[in-house]
Design an enzyme around this catalytic site. Structure first.
Site, PDB file in Angstrom:
ATOM      1  N   ASP A  81       0.867  -1.168   0.000  1.00 39.52           N
ATOM      2  CA  ASP A  81       0.000   0.000   0.000  1.00 39.52           C
ATOM      3  C   ASP A  81       0.908   1.224   0.000  1.00 39.52           C
ATOM      4  O   ASP A  81       0.976   2.012   0.925  1.00 39.52           O
ATOM      5  CB  ASP A  81      -1.004   0.026   1.162  1.00 39.52           C
ATOM      6  CG  ASP A  81      -2.280  -0.741   0.814  1.00 39.52           C
ATOM      7  OD1 ASP A  81      -2.332  -1.354  -0.270  1.00 39.52           O
ATOM      8  OD2 ASP A  81      -3.231  -0.715   1.630  1.00 39.52           O
ATOM      9  N   TYR A  84      -1.652   5.801  -1.982  1.00 40.39           N
ATOM     10  CA  TYR A  84      -3.116   5.879  -1.777  1.00 40.39           C
ATOM     11  C   TYR A  84      -3.739   6.890  -2.709  1.00 40.39           C
ATOM     12  O   TYR A  84      -3.075   7.850  -3.097  1.00 40.39           O
ATOM     13  CB  TYR A  84      -3.394   6.283  -0.322  1.00 40.39           C
ATOM     14  CG  TYR A  84      -3.166   5.131   0.623  1.00 40.39           C
ATOM     15  CD1 TYR A  84      -4.129   4.134   0.770  1.00 40.39           C
ATOM     16  CD2 TYR A  84      -1.989   5.025   1.350  1.00 40.39           C
ATOM     17  CE1 TYR A  84      -3.923   3.062   1.628  1.00 40.39           C
ATOM     18  CE2 TYR A  84      -1.785   3.952   2.202  1.00 40.39           C
ATOM     19  CZ  TYR A  84      -2.750   2.974   2.338  1.00 40.39           C
ATOM     20  OH  TYR A  84      -2.556   1.919   3.179  1.00 40.39           O
ATOM     21  N   ASN A 119      -3.090  -4.089  -1.728  1.00 37.16           N
ATOM     22  CA  ASN A 119      -4.364  -4.076  -2.463  1.00 37.16           C
ATOM     23  C   ASN A 119      -4.660  -2.707  -3.080  1.00 37.16           C
ATOM     24  O   ASN A 119      -5.187  -2.616  -4.186  1.00 37.16           O
ATOM     25  CB  ASN A 119      -5.519  -4.535  -1.564  1.00 37.16           C
ATOM     26  CG  ASN A 119      -5.542  -3.858  -0.219  1.00 37.16           C
ATOM     27  OD1 ASN A 119      -4.522  -3.831   0.480  1.00 37.16           O
ATOM     28  ND2 ASN A 119      -6.672  -3.309   0.168  1.00 37.16           N
ATOM     29  N   HIS A 221      -8.759  -5.468   9.671  1.00 37.57           N
ATOM     30  CA  HIS A 221      -8.933  -6.523   8.657  1.00 37.57           C
ATOM     31  C   HIS A 221      -8.906  -7.920   9.270  1.00 37.57           C
ATOM     32  O   HIS A 221      -9.455  -8.863   8.702  1.00 37.57           O
ATOM     33  CB  HIS A 221      -7.836  -6.451   7.592  1.00 37.57           C
ATOM     34  CG  HIS A 221      -7.936  -5.269   6.694  1.00 37.57           C
ATOM     35  ND1 HIS A 221      -9.043  -5.019   5.914  1.00 37.57           N
ATOM     36  CD2 HIS A 221      -7.071  -4.260   6.449  1.00 37.57           C
ATOM     37  CE1 HIS A 221      -8.844  -3.912   5.218  1.00 37.57           C
ATOM     38  NE2 HIS A 221      -7.661  -3.429   5.530  1.00 37.57           N
ATOM     39  N   ASP A 248      -3.104  -3.949   7.970  1.00 37.72           N
ATOM     40  CA  ASP A 248      -3.765  -3.326   9.122  1.00 37.72           C
ATOM     41  C   ASP A 248      -2.895  -2.152   9.553  1.00 37.72           C
ATOM     42  O   ASP A 248      -1.679  -2.304   9.715  1.00 37.72           O
ATOM     43  CB  ASP A 248      -3.948  -4.336  10.266  1.00 37.72           C
ATOM     44  CG  ASP A 248      -5.334  -4.986  10.215  1.00 37.72           C
ATOM     45  OD1 ASP A 248      -6.246  -4.391   9.590  1.00 37.72           O
ATOM     46  OD2 ASP A 248      -5.505  -6.081  10.782  1.00 37.72           O
ATOM     47  N   HIS A 249      -3.554  -0.983   9.691  1.00 41.07           N
ATOM     48  CA  HIS A 249      -2.798   0.246   9.931  1.00 41.07           C
ATOM     49  C   HIS A 249      -2.449   0.391  11.405  1.00 41.07           C
ATOM     50  O   HIS A 249      -3.019   1.210  12.122  1.00 41.07           O
ATOM     51  CB  HIS A 249      -3.584   1.460   9.420  1.00 41.07           C
ATOM     52  CG  HIS A 249      -3.788   1.430   7.940  1.00 41.07           C
ATOM     53  ND1 HIS A 249      -4.371   2.455   7.232  1.00 41.07           N
ATOM     54  CD2 HIS A 249      -3.461   0.486   7.021  1.00 41.07           C
ATOM     55  CE1 HIS A 249      -4.400   2.141   5.947  1.00 41.07           C
ATOM     56  NE2 HIS A 249      -3.863   0.949   5.794  1.00 41.07           N
TER      57      HIS A 249
END
Ligand SMILES: *[C@@H]1O[C@H](CO)[C@@H](O)[C@H](O)[C@H]1NC(C)=O
Length: 329
Positions: A81, A84, A119, A221, A248-249
C-alpha cells in the site's frame, strides 16, 4: 553514502517440470550483502504510507531518517500500500515523487527500498510501480511482485499476497488491475510453489517472509484466511522465523505457541486506525499499537531483534531471539 548493494538480478530460470505440463519460474533474486564488518544487518520496515506526507506520514519519515542514521541501516522494506488511494496511474504519476521522493528525504533513507504491492496498489495501474522507469526517477525504488533478497545470514522472501484474497475478485465498489495475475489459479499455485522451492533450498540461518496482507491480526482486517490456509503451512514447514506484513494500519506483534514463527505488522506509515482492536489470546499478543510508526530489524549471526517506534521516535516494544550454532566441546 552511496548505494552499495551490488544488486545483481539473476534472470529467470525456467524449469519445465513433468514434461512441460507445469512450468515454475524461479523467483528473481537480489544479492544484498551487509556492509558492516561483523556481518550484522539493520533494516527499517514501513507499510501503508503514500499520502503526500499527510496523516503523520512526514513525521514517521522524519523518525525513520533519524533511526536510519543511528543504526546505519542497510536497506528499507515497504510492506505495501505504497500509494493511496489507488496506486499510481502510470510511471510518470507525480504522486510517486510527492509521496515517496519528497517525503523520505533523510540521507540515511537513500538506501535500497524493497517493496511489495498492496491491495490499494492493485487499484491503480499495477504495472506502473513495477516499471523500471521508476528507478530512473528515484534510484532507491524497487517494487516487484514476488522476489528474494539474499543478505548473508538472512534470506528475505517477498510474496505478492493481494491476488490470494478472494473478495477482491468479487468486490463491486473497486476495480483491480489483474494484468499479470490471470489465470488466477495458476498464478497463485506458481507463487506458492516458487516460495516453497526457494525456502527449501535456502541455507540462510534466518528466514524472513514479507507480504502485504496479514496472516494473523487483531486489527481492522483481522486474519487473512486464504493465507492461513495456503501460505502459513509452507512457512511452518520451512522454519521461517518472521512473517512481516502491513495492511492493518497499526503496529503489532503476535507470537506462535508451537513454533518460532512471529507475526509482525508494520502498517503505520500514515493514516492509522485508532481504536480498532479485536480480542486476542494474551499469551500470543505481545504488542498492539493503533497509532503511526515503523519497525526496526537487526540480525546478527546469533541474534535477531525487532523494535517498534512511534511518531516521536519513542520505543514502544522490543523483542529478540537467539539461535546459537556453536557446538561446545
Ligand atoms: C499524529 O500523531 C499524533 C501522536 O501519535 C496523534 O496524536 C495525531 O492524532 C496524529 N495525527 C493524525 C492525523 O493521525
Amino acid at each position: 553514502m552511496a548505494i552499495n548493494n551490488k544488486t545483481t538480478a539473476i534472470l529467470l530460470v525456467v524449469y519445465t517440470v513433468v514434461a512441460g505440463v507445469i512450468v515454475v519460474a524461479e523467483l528473481q533474486r537480489f544479492d544484498h550483502q551487509p556492509t558492516k564488518a561483523d556481518g550484522s544487518l539493520d533494516i527499517l520496515v514501513v507499510g501503508d504510507w503514500g499520502r503526500r506526507g499527510l496523516y503523520n506520514q512526514s513525521d514517521v519519515a522524519f523518525q525513520m531518517g533519524k533511526m536510519g542514521d543511528k543504526l546505519d541501516v542497510d536497506f528499507i522494506i515497504s510492506t505495501g500500500d505504497n500509494f493511496y488511494d489507488d496506486g499510481l496511474t502510470d510511471d510518470e504519476d507525480p504522486l510517486f515523487v510527492e509521496s515517496f521522493t519528497e517525503i523520505y528525504t533523510a540521507d540515511s533513507l537513500q538506501k535500497q527500498w524493497y517493496s511489495v504491492l498492496g491491495n490499494h496498489d492493485y487499484r491503480g495501474n499495477v504495472l506502473a510501480q513495477l516499471s523500471p522507469a521508476l528507478k530512473k526517477r528515484d534510484s532507491k525504488w524497487l517494487c516487484l511482485r514476488s522476489f528474494i533478497v539474499n543478505s548473508g545470514i538472512v534470506d528475505f522472501f517477498f510474496v505478492d499476497t493481494t491476488p490470494f484474497q478472494d473478495k477482491y475478485f468479487t468486490e463491486e465498489d473497486h476495480d483491480y488491475d489483474w494484468r499479470g495475475v490471470h489465470p488466477r489459479e495458476e498464478y497463485l499455485s506458481n507463487v506458492l510453489k516458487e516460495v516453497e522451492m526457494a525456502l527449501e533450498v535456502s541455507s540462510a540461518k534466518w528466514k524472513i517472509v514479507i507480504g502485504h496482507h496479514t496472516i494473523f491480526s487483531a486489527g481492522h482486517h483481522g486474519n487473512t484466511q486464504e493465507l492461513v490456509d495456503q501460505l502459513l503451512p509452507i512457512l511452518e514447514a520451512n522454519e521461517v522465523d518472521l512473517y512481516i506484513n502491513g495492511h492493518d494500519h497499526c503496529l503489532q506483534h503476535i507470537s506462535s505457541e508451537n513454533s518460532q514463527l512471529q507475526f509482525l505488522t508494520s502498517g503505520g506509515g500514515s493514516k492509522a486506525w485508532r481504536g480498532e482492536f479485536n480480542e486476542w489470546d494474551p499469551n500470543q499478543m505481545k504488542f498492539y499499537y493503533d497509532g503511526q510508526g515503523f519497525m526496526t530489524l537487526r540480525v546478527t549471526e546469533d541474534e535477531m531483534s525487532v523494535a517498534f517506534f512511534d511518531v516521536f521516535g519513542d520505543i514502544l516494544h522490543q523483542w529478540s531471539t537467539s539461535k546459537y550454532t556453536h557446538t561446545d566441546s
